[in-house]
Design an enzyme around this catalytic site. Structure first.
Site, mmCIF file in Angstrom:
data_model
loop_
_atom_site.group_PDB
_atom_site.id
_atom_site.type_symbol
_atom_site.label_atom_id
_atom_site.label_comp_id
_atom_site.label_asym_id
_atom_site.label_seq_id
_atom_site.Cartn_x
_atom_site.Cartn_y
_atom_site.Cartn_z
ATOM 1 N N CYS A 75 0.792 -1.011 0.088
ATOM 2 C CA CYS A 75 0.049 0.376 0.175
ATOM 3 C C CYS A 75 0.652 0.733 -0.147
ATOM 4 O O CYS A 75 2.098 1.146 0.686
ATOM 5 C CB CYS A 75 -1.152 -0.110 0.933
ATOM 6 S SG CYS A 75 -2.457 -1.377 1.337
ATOM 7 N N GLU A 80 1.126 4.262 1.722
ATOM 8 C CA GLU A 80 0.970 4.314 3.101
ATOM 9 C C GLU A 80 2.243 3.612 3.912
ATOM 10 O O GLU A 80 2.841 4.552 3.987
ATOM 11 C CB GLU A 80 0.098 4.106 4.619
ATOM 12 C CG GLU A 80 -1.370 4.765 3.740
ATOM 13 C CD GLU A 80 -2.315 4.412 3.085
ATOM 14 O OE1 GLU A 80 -1.776 3.213 2.399
ATOM 15 O OE2 GLU A 80 -3.454 3.945 3.252
HETATM 16 N N1 THU Z 1 -4.467 0.158 -1.274
HETATM 17 C C1 THU Z 1 -3.259 1.118 -0.820
HETATM 18 O O1 THU Z 1 -2.526 1.630 -0.883
HETATM 19 N N2 THU Z 1 -3.590 2.162 0.083
HETATM 20 C C2 THU Z 1 -4.577 1.809 1.355
HETATM 21 O O2 THU Z 1 -5.111 2.900 1.921
HETATM 22 C C3 THU Z 1 -5.595 0.795 0.545
HETATM 23 C C4 THU Z 1 -6.045 0.488 -0.709
HETATM 24 C C5 THU Z 1 -4.000 -0.412 -2.153
HETATM 25 C C6 THU Z 1 -3.346 -1.929 -2.361
HETATM 26 C C7 THU Z 1 -3.955 -2.151 -3.741
HETATM 27 O O3 THU Z 1 -2.876 -1.185 -4.229
HETATM 28 C C8 THU Z 1 -5.379 -1.344 -3.832
HETATM 29 O O4 THU Z 1 -4.777 0.101 -3.172
HETATM 30 C C9 THU Z 1 -6.101 -1.995 -3.893
HETATM 31 O O5 THU Z 1 -6.641 -2.914 -2.777
#
Ligand code: THU
Length: 164
Positions: free
Chosen positions: A73, A75
Site C-alpha cells: 500500500c 501508506e
Molecule cells: N491500497 C493502498 O495503497 N492504501 C489503502 O489505504 C488501501 C488500499 C492499495 C492496495 C492495492 O494496490 C489497491 O489499493 C487496491 O486495494
C-alpha cells in the site's frame, strides 16, 4: 460487569480551501504521488505524502505485483521509506488520496489494518502522534490525530512487559 465505551474523533472538511495552507499543499502533493502508483491489477491508484518536521516532504504510492501479496500500500511505502531514510526527522502529517478511472471515489480511503499497525510502530518510535489527512477529491476530507483514532486497542510492545 462494566460497560465501557470508547469514542473516536475526527474532523470533516468539505473542500481543500477549509484547510490551512500547509495541509492543503500536502494533499496536492499526495495527488502528485498518484502518478508513481504501479497498480495495473486493481487500477486503483493511492498516493501518500508525508510532511516531516524539517519541512521535507516524502512520498509513497501503491506498488502492485503480478504475485499479488508482494505488493504494498501507498501508506506503508511512504512509512517504510521514512523508517529507512529519515527516521531522525519526525513525521508531522500524512496526506492520503486515491483515484481510479473505473468509478468516482466519494468517500475518503482509510488505511488498511497493516498500514495502521506500521503507523502505530512509528508513532511510538518518534514519540509523537501523526496527523492523518484522508483527502477524497470528490467527497469530504477527514482529519484524525494519531493511531488511536483508528485503533483504540492497538497492540504496543509495552503490553509484552510485566507491569506491577
Ligand atoms: N491500497 C493502498 O495503497 N492504501 C489503502 O489505504 C488501501 C488500499 C492499495 C492496495 C492495492 O494496490 C489497491 O489499493 C487496491 O486495494
Amino acid at each position: 460487569m462494566i460497560d465501557h465505551e470508547i469514542k473516536i474523533a475526527f474532523k470533516e472538511y468539505h473542500s481543500l480551501e477549509e484547510l490551512d495552507k500547509q495541509d492543503k499543499d500536502l494533499c496536492l502533493e499526495a495527488v502528485k504521488a498518484l502518478h508513481q502508483s504501479h497498480s495495473p491489477y486493481s487500477k486503483f491508484r493511492v498516493g501518500a505524502a508525508m510532511q516531516l518536521q524539517s519541512g521535507k516532504i516524502i512520498y509513497g504510492s501503491n506498488q502492485e505485483n503480478v504475485a499479488y501479496p508482494s505488493g504494498l500500500c501507498a501508506e506503508r511505502v511512504a512509512l517504510f521509506h521514512w523508517g529507512a531514510n529519515h527516521s531522525d526527522d519526525p513525521v508531522i502529517t500524512m496526506a492520503v488520496t486515491a483515484h481510479t478511472h473505473e468509478f468516482t471515489i466519494t468517500k475518503p480511503i482509510t488505511p488498511c489494518g497493516s498500514c495502521l499497525q506500521v503507523l502505530a510502530e512509528y508513532e511510538k518510535k518518534q514519540g509523537d502522534k501523526i496527523k492523518i489527512i484522508l483527502y477524497c477529491q470528490d467527497g469530504p476530507i477527514w482529519v484524525t490525530h494519531g493511531i488511536e483514532s483508528f485503533l483504540p486497542f492497538v497492540f504496543f510492545e509495552d503490553r509484552l512487559a510485566l507491569t506491577v
